[in-house]
Scaffold this active site. Sequence first.
Site, mmCIF file in Angstrom:
data_model
loop_
_atom_site.group_PDB
_atom_site.id
_atom_site.type_symbol
_atom_site.label_atom_id
_atom_site.label_comp_id
_atom_site.label_asym_id
_atom_site.label_seq_id
_atom_site.Cartn_x
_atom_site.Cartn_y
_atom_site.Cartn_z
ATOM 1 N N PRO A 20 0.848 -1.197 0.000
ATOM 2 C CA PRO A 20 0.000 0.000 0.000
ATOM 3 C C PRO A 20 0.878 1.238 0.000
ATOM 4 O O PRO A 20 1.788 1.356 0.819
ATOM 5 C CB PRO A 20 -0.797 -0.130 1.306
ATOM 6 N N CYS A 103 3.230 3.191 9.447
ATOM 7 C CA CYS A 103 3.443 4.514 8.859
ATOM 8 C C CYS A 103 3.992 5.483 9.912
ATOM 9 O O CYS A 103 3.434 5.593 11.005
ATOM 10 C CB CYS A 103 2.143 5.062 8.296
ATOM 11 N N GLY A 215 10.242 -3.937 2.318
ATOM 12 C CA GLY A 215 11.244 -2.916 2.607
ATOM 13 C C GLY A 215 12.520 -3.111 1.821
ATOM 14 O O GLY A 215 13.196 -4.126 1.973
#
Length: 334
Positions: A20, A103, A215
């Site tokens: 996302p 986040c 990541g």
Amino acid sequence: MADTPASTIPAAQLRLSVAPMMDWTDTHCRVFHRLLAPHARLYTEMVHANAVVLGDRTRLLAMDPVEHPVALQLGGSEPALLAQAARIGEAHGFDEINLNCGCPSDRVQAGRFGACLMREPVLVAESVAAMREACGVPVTVKCRLGVDDDHDFDRFLAFIDAVAAAGCGMFVVHARNAWLKGLSPKENREVPPLRYDWAYRLKQERPDLQVIVNGGIADFDEAAAHLAHVDGAMLGRAAYHDPYLLHRLDAAWFGGELRTRGALLRALQPYVEGELARGVYLKHITRHLLGLFSGERGGRAFRQVLSEGAHRPGADWSLVERALACTESTVYAA
């Protein structure tokens, strides 16, 4: 609800996924990515639970049927509100509800959600339990390894265990810490060191959990290497800036035909023309296509034609063909 078969996502759907990404993974982007990678699991941008409950759902939860399997990522920290949003998300057809615990932006911190939830495992567990009670699709979590100077694997494992006990069977692990002070969200994607070994160790110590690593995955070989240790690799910016990488991975991992960039893009024409007929501006779709010829001859001209022309009144599929001609003419000229 915690023991239903919906708790487990089919393993093949987890092997490859697209992260996302705020302002990027909207429905137009996801339709394009689905065309490139028929077997990948796709995720929406993060949407705050409050916006889902009170906002414009037609816009916020826009989703084309071709996107499946697709997950709705929620932000928030109020169990009752998250439960209501999860119920709405399921009703809109999403295949998974994912809670954002990673986040690091200031706005997210101010709202007490995102990465700061890594320090509130009880609240996250309560939220997951409430969402699982409210809907029948899998409820999952995307998290970091820790916050700021949290460098204790046992603390990370305790967070995972608490949330898993509430019924979460799948974790997407962005394998670095979130630094909540002194770094921008962009820097938080690049500066804190990657520790994939923590995600690998999590899978070793909790083999019944589904673990996806995220990541810093930049190329084909890096993505493939993770599959020896965890259930899947989630690509973020690499998939967006070089979307053909998604196609290469999907074809290699699932046995599909490797198609040319031009053929893939032309397969998107019916969708583009359908959206234009609905009043969508071409620029809202083509902004997601700019990286398709990344690193290829003619790629710069392709991007230039789309960037300069897509915002103009009346821009239509013919502009895409003009951009494609830039790449094909260089090929033929060679």
